[in-house]
Motif scaffolding. Structure first.
Motif, short mmCIF file in Angstrom:
data_model
loop_
_atom_site.label_atom_id
_atom_site.label_comp_id
_atom_site.label_asym_id
_atom_site.label_seq_id
_atom_site.Cartn_x
_atom_site.Cartn_y
_atom_site.Cartn_z
N PHE A 85 9.42 -5.44 -14.94
CA PHE A 85 8.14 -6.38 -14.61
C PHE A 85 7.95 -6.45 -13.10
O PHE A 85 6.97 -6.22 -12.80
N ASP A 86 8.94 -7.04 -12.40
CA ASP A 86 8.51 -7.02 -10.92
C ASP A 86 8.39 -5.69 -10.37
O ASP A 86 7.37 -5.60 -9.46
N ARG A 87 8.89 -4.44 -10.75
CA ARG A 87 8.58 -3.32 -10.46
C ARG A 87 7.28 -2.76 -10.50
O ARG A 87 6.62 -2.35 -9.84
N LEU A 88 7.04 -3.26 -11.64
CA LEU A 88 5.70 -2.85 -12.20
C LEU A 88 4.53 -3.54 -11.52
O LEU A 88 3.53 -3.19 -11.16
N TRP A 89 4.61 -4.90 -11.21
CA TRP A 89 3.91 -5.75 -10.61
C TRP A 89 3.71 -5.15 -9.26
O TRP A 89 2.62 -5.20 -8.49
N MET A 90 4.97 -4.63 -8.61
CA MET A 90 4.88 -4.23 -7.15
C MET A 90 3.86 -2.79 -6.94
O MET A 90 3.35 -2.62 -6.02
N ARG A 91 4.06 -2.11 -8.15
CA ARG A 91 3.28 -0.88 -8.13
C ARG A 91 1.86 -1.11 -8.28
O ARG A 91 1.26 -0.60 -7.63
N GLU A 92 1.47 -2.22 -8.86
CA GLU A 92 0.14 -2.56 -9.00
C GLU A 92 -0.25 -3.02 -7.59
O GLU A 92 -1.38 -2.84 -7.03
N LEU A 93 0.49 -3.66 -7.14
CA LEU A 93 0.24 -4.68 -5.62
C LEU A 93 -0.02 -3.24 -4.63
O LEU A 93 -0.81 -3.48 -3.77
N ARG A 94 0.87 -2.20 -4.89
CA ARG A 94 0.67 -1.12 -3.88
C ARG A 94 -0.59 -0.53 -4.02
O ARG A 94 -1.17 0.22 -3.14
N ASP A 95 -0.90 -0.17 -5.43
CA ASP A 95 -2.08 0.20 -5.51
C ASP A 95 -3.42 -0.36 -4.99
O ASP A 95 -4.32 0.21 -4.54
N LEU A 96 -3.28 -1.71 -4.85
CA LEU A 96 -4.25 -2.52 -4.16
C LEU A 96 -4.10 -2.28 -2.82
O LEU A 96 -5.13 -2.28 -2.08
N GLU A 97 -3.10 -1.93 -2.12
CA GLU A 97 -2.95 -1.71 -0.81
C GLU A 97 -3.73 -0.28 -0.50
O GLU A 97 -4.29 -0.31 0.60
N TYR A 98 -3.38 0.64 -1.26
CA TYR A 98 -4.31 2.01 -1.05
C TYR A 98 -5.75 1.74 -1.23
O TYR A 98 -6.41 2.26 -0.26
N ARG A 99 -6.19 1.02 -2.11
CA ARG A 99 -7.61 0.91 -2.32
C ARG A 99 -8.36 -0.15 -0.97
O ARG A 99 -9.13 0.51 -0.51
N ALA A 100 -7.33 -0.89 -0.63
CA ALA A 100 -7.87 -1.66 0.58
C ALA A 100 -7.80 -0.84 1.85
O ALA A 100 -8.66 -0.96 2.65
N GLU A 101 -6.86 -0.08 2.00
CA GLU A 101 -6.77 0.79 3.09
C GLU A 101 -7.90 1.83 3.08
O GLU A 101 -8.55 2.07 4.24
N ASP A 102 -8.33 2.26 2.13
CA ASP A 102 -9.56 3.07 2.04
C ASP A 102 -10.76 2.36 2.57
O ASP A 102 -11.72 2.83 3.28
N VAL A 103 -10.98 0.97 1.93
CA VAL A 103 -12.17 0.41 2.63
C VAL A 103 -12.17 0.21 3.94
O VAL A 103 -13.17 0.37 4.55
N VAL A 104 -10.92 0.01 4.50
CA VAL A 104 -10.78 -0.25 6.02
C VAL A 104 -11.21 0.97 6.74
O VAL A 104 -11.98 0.95 7.80
N GLU A 105 -10.61 2.22 6.34
CA GLU A 105 -11.16 3.40 7.01
C GLU A 105 -12.47 3.64 6.75
O GLU A 105 -13.24 4.20 7.79
N THR A 106 -13.05 3.30 5.50
CA THR A 106 -14.60 3.39 5.40
C THR A 106 -15.41 2.75 6.65
O THR A 106 -16.15 3.57 7.09
N ILE A 107 -14.94 1.42 6.81
CA ILE A 107 -15.86 0.55 7.54
C ILE A 107 -15.40 1.26 9.03
O ILE A 107 -16.43 1.34 9.79
N GLN A 108 -14.42 1.75 9.49
CA GLN A 108 -13.95 2.25 10.45
C GLN A 108 -14.92 3.52 10.73
O GLN A 108 -15.30 3.87 12.17
N PHE A 109 -15.11 4.38 10.01
CA PHE A 109 -15.91 5.56 9.93
C PHE A 109 -17.26 5.15 10.29
O PHE A 109 -17.90 5.76 11.02
#
Length: 971
Positions: A85-109
């Motif tokens: 369960f911890d590993r699954l939760w961590m994968r979900e958190l990493r997915d949020l990181e990916y999405r957050a990273e995309d938004v940051v780069e969008t603003i930079q663009f």
């Protein structure tokens, strides 16, 4: 990763939740800040738009918080969580990181879009036709609504997984956690395994053990290196008990090493092996004293089986008692890591996989359980097909042999074969845990790099530099300090290579840096990649799980009759899409169609590779891929790139090799500040038009081709001045278009410190024209003096009358290869004999050169050259003269010249009548004029070919103190 404090009262689980809470808090702040920034985004970009204004302080805080999320996730990943369960939760958190990273780069663009594109738009508006119509729609903005929508999705998902965690996670009081057994079984010196196909390996190891070789004073060390399951331990076990070894040593000790190295525990095992009792000692000094007492003046054989530790300090402590043994003592170490041998300064013995015949013998013996069972032809054929899947790994051969032993009926063996053709079979599942131990010990960043390899098919030949660039594009490489991303990525690859995750293929030279992965390691990569990676070995578009972030298509080996429809992925947030189709021998690319909205839907891509496809036209919305780092269309049929490519600010690699239909590059290329590698086609019917502005791309490290044209919009040679980071190979074309030597001087070729191979080329069609200013061409080349550590130089189509002085002034101290082609107006060769490192020299098609004299060797100017050695061409090994139509005489060679020459070729030098004279000359038989000829290279042998009818009948004498072999023509 920080090492947990053993004295701390907090458990690993508690530390995990503390870290996760920090990540959640950081994410909350990120969401708040992103909304604030998104509210400031401007309206869609149009002809009346103004640059978007964003609060710099808030944006800086946003980036800091995202880095905090990444750091927290990295540390949490490194805690070795066992709860699913911890590993699954961590994968979900990493997915949020990916999405957050995309938004940051969008603003930079959005920030850069408003400030960078206005001037470029005005430049395009001066053009006519298609560019003018495209200008207003090239770089559309991301609307505030779309940014808010992405942030809302991140927020909703964040709250959802937080609720799931609290509601579904089991507590400690719900039950005791089961402890999984280790996949590694400790091995003793005694073996129950057969040794098949290892006679040569065993003989070599026994020979070394009985030798008097000493590499560390009184003893010598050898590491047996190989992948898991290749039979390292089994080989050493049989050698350890061989009768030839029994009387060669006074004391033999076998120690199985654990993954967690403890020098005290290892010394305790060594002392225990001496006296067969457990010592009641806990101090390293006491253990050293005991071991030294028993080792003194005795010939020792010590085996350290399955060594993992790579800390040189531990080795220093371990070798202390070995120094007291008698001369001839030996230490044998089995390991999966080549670095272990480097630390121990040991000779390395790389244990290879078994042949198919040996694998079949091992499998058959296990299947028949030692009994003499006759197998018919069908059973043998099935068995050999099964063994071929094992790829020479003894562990795998024995595992399938056990499965075959349950029944000797053809039906059962066929069932085993069918199971082996699937990835989820019992036999593979028995082997993967042993391999996975190596994976589990990798640092987090290397785990991600290894998993990425699952996108490629089994048997794929990896190019090291390409794989490193793909890792770079995904952000897998952590680069802190003076080393570049490429250098750090190269070290990542070498780390995996040293631990047998990659292998050197037998059919490629090591210098090509091509590698393969054993099939079982490939299956391990598939196993650990999870749902984040998908490889489709079909011509149809796959239906992807929403969790997939990296996808590849591997087409069938036969040529597809129908085009692959590269359509919608259903709005998938893919970060990689690769078409992994190997270039066919006939050069026919794979048919593919791209939907117009593909690049709109895949706006999260970091990697896009559509190499070896027949794509001709690209949608203008390619510029929507604002996160793209790696873009490849190698060996495709594209004719041009859309101007919108100038908006790919994050692009690091653009690969256009072998795009022979490509006519020109877009003007917007100069906007790509972060582009590091630009690969362009070289061999094509006409030269590509490179636009002015290349010199602004100061991050470039690779510029395979630099083309100067006659058009006013084409690039100019002085633009090379600022490209100081270029490295590797560089081809400069169209030098005949340089109108003033000062422009060549401004190119400052001497500041290209890392360029190893340089080609300077004039238009071959113009090199013979009498209207060209030969003096101007000579002055231009004189100003193109390269850095003194250049290794290879090609001058092609030079239309000047004299070659540069820097070829004969002992400037190019590291030059090993020099090729002078089609220098049609040159009548005299410079003093090339002074080049101290030159190994290969080729002179081709100098149609006005009639004589080569002492100036060629440098003897004419030797008296005025400080420190000049009188022996010309001190390291030259190969010398080739070809198509020298006017060459009649060769002199000025002294007896001490050419001391290392091995190969000499004279081809189509039909007027040559006088050659160097030496004592002990050898008569050379004349050979009629050749159309085709063969050259065979013999070690320590000089090869001389004299095609063509000479003007007299006297024999030519060449370097008579060497063997000369005449090769007959192939008529």
């Amino acid at each position: 990763m920080d090492t947990p404090d053993p004295e701390s009262s907090t458990t690993m689980e508690e530390r995990f939740f503390v870290n996760v809470k920090g990540a959640m808090d950081s994410l909350q702040l990120f969401l708040h800040t992103s909304k604030k920034l998104a509210s400031n985004l401007g309206k869609p970009f149009n002809r009346d738009s103004k640059p978007v204004r964003i609060d710099e302080d808030e944006f800086f805080k946003l980036k800091l918080r995202l880095e905090a999320i990444r750091a927290t996730l990295k540390r949490s990943d490194g805690l070795g969580l066992s709860d699913e369960f911890d590993r699954l939760w961590m994968r979900e958190l990493r997915d949020l990181e990916y999405r957050a990273e995309d938004v940051v780069e969008t603003i930079q663009f959005e920030v850069l879009r408003g400030t960078r594109f206005e001037e470029f738009k005005r430049e395009l508006l001066e053009s006519t036709g298609k560019r003018k119509r495209e200008a207003y729609n090239l770089f559309p903005s991301v609307t505030s609504a779309s940014v808010f929508l992405k942030i809302k999705k991140i927020t909703d998902r964040f709250h959802e997984i937080a609720r799931q965690r609290d509601a579904l996670r089991l507590q400690e009081e719900d039950g005791n956690r089961l402890v999984k057994p280790s996949p590694i079984t400790p091995m003793s010196s005694h073996s129950a395994c057969q040794l098949v196909g290892r006679k040569d390996d065993m003989d070599k190891l026994i020979e070394w053990l009985k030798s008097d070789e000493l590499s560390h004073g009184t003893y010598s060390v050898k590491t047996i290196v190989g992948m898991a399951g290749v039979g390292k331990t089994t080989l050493v076990q049989h050698v350890y008990h061989d009768h030839a070894i029994q009387s060669s040593f006074d004391l033999k000790i076998w120690v199985h090493m654990s993954q967690q190295y403890d020098v005290v525990e290892v010394m305790r095992k060594i002392v225990e092996g001496i006296g067969n009792t457990s010592p009641y000692l806990s101090e390293l000094d006491s253990l050293h004293h005991t071991a030294i007492h028993h080792f003194r003046d005795k010939k020792i054989l010590l085996v350290l089986d399955d060594m993992w530790d790579e800390d040189p300090r531990h080795w220093s402590s371990l070798q202390v008692p070995l120094t007291y043994g008698a001369k001839g003592s030996k230490l044998v170490v089995t390991t999966r890591s080549m670095k272990v041998g480097q630390i121990m300064c040991a000779k390395r013995y790389h244990l290879r996989c078994l042949s198919d015949d040996s694998s079949w013998e091992l499998c058959r013996n296990r299947a028949c359980q030692g009994r003499k069972i006759e197998l018919d032809c069908n059973m043998k054929a099935i068995g050999k097909r099964i063994v071929s899947r094992c790829k020479g790994l003894p562990l795998a051969a024995e595992a399938v042999g056990v499965s075959l032993s349950f029944s000797h009926e053809e039906k059962h063996w066929n069932r085993v074969l069918e199971n082996l053709l699937l990835t989820e079979d019992d036999e593979v599942s028995k082997i993967l845990p042993a391999l996975k131990v190596s994976y589990d010990l990798l640092p987090l960043h290397l785990k991600r790099c290894f998993a990425y390899c699952s996108l490629f098919p089994k048997g794929y030949v990896f190019h090291k530099d390409v794989l490193v660039k793909l890792w770079m594009a995904q952000g897998f490489i952590d680069c802190n300090g003076s080393s570049s991303l490429e250098e750090v990525g190269g070290k990542y690859f070498d780390y995996l290579l040293d631990r047998c995750f990659f292998l050197h293929p037998p059919f490629h030279y090591p210098t090509e840096e091509r590698y393969v992965m054993h099939d079982l390691y490939h299956e391990l990569a598939e196993d650990v990649s999870g749902k984040e990676f998908n490889r489709n070995e079909d011509s149809k578009m796959p239906t992807l799980d929403e969790k997939v972030r990296h996808s590849s298509i591997v087409p069938p080996e036969h040529l597809l009759e129908e085009a692959i429809q590269l359509g919608s992925f259903g709005g998938q947030d893919l970060r990689s899409f690769l078409f992994v189709g190997e270039k066919k021998p006939e050069g026919v690319p794979f048919p593919m169609n791209i939907s117009h909205d593909l690049f709109v839907l895949l706006d999260c891509l970091r990697v896009l590779d559509l190499s070896n496809t027949d794509i001709e036209n690209l949608p203008c919305n390619l510029g929507n891929l604002i996160h793209l780092r790696y873009l490849s269309f190698e060996n495709s049929r594209i004719r041009c790139l859309p101007e919108s490519i100038g908006g790919l600010f994050n692009l690091q690699t653009l690969n256009l090799r072998e795009c022979i239909y490509l006519d020109e590059l877009p003007k917007g290329l100069k906007l790509l500040d972060n582009l590091r590698h630009l690969y362009l086609p070289l061999y094509r019917s006409r030269r590509i038009l490179m636009p002015y502005g290349i010199g602004q791309m100061i991050s470039l490290q690779t510029l395979s081709v630099f083309v100067m044209g006659t058009e006013t919009e084409s690039c100019r040679i002085e633009e090379l001045s600022n490209l100081v980071n270029l490295k590797g190979e560089m081809h400069v074309l169209g030098i005949n278009n340089v109108t003033d030597p000062k422009f060549a001087e401004e190119a400052n070729m001497q500041n290209k410190l890392k360029v190893e191979k340089l080609t300077l080329e004039w238009s071959v069609a113009d090199s013979t024209s009498p209207d060209l200013n030969g003096e101007l061409a000579s002055e231009v080349l004189e100003k193109l003096k390269p850095y003194h550590k250049l290794e290879e130089l090609i001058i092609n189509g030079f239309c000047g009358t004299r070659l540069p002085s820097w070829l004969s002034d002992q400037v190019l101290l590291k030059l090993t290869t020099l090729d002078l082609k089609r220098c049609n107006k040159v009548e005299k060769l410079p003093s090339l004999g002074k080049l101290p490192s030159l190994k290969c020299l080729s002179v081709h098609s100098m149609v006005r050169l009639t004589r080569i004299g002492e100036e060629f060797c440098g003897h004419a100017s030797s008296s005025s050259s400080m420190g000049w050695c009188h022996r010309a061409f001190p390291k030259l090994e190969a010398l080739v003269f070809k198509n020298m139509d006017a060459w009649e005489e060769w002199g000025g060679v002294e007896s001490a010249d050419f001391p290392c020459l091995k190969y000499l070729s004279l081809y189509e030098c039909n007027l040559l009548r006088k050659c160097p004279q030496f004592p002990d000359s050898v008569k050379v038989k004349r050979i009629p004029k050749l159309k085709e000829f063969a050259i065979t290279k013999f070690q320590k042998t000089q090869i001389i070919i004299l095609p063509g009818e000479t003007s007299n009948n006297t024999p030519c004498n060449f370097l008579g103190d060497r063997d000369i072999i005449m090769l007959e023509a192939m008529q």
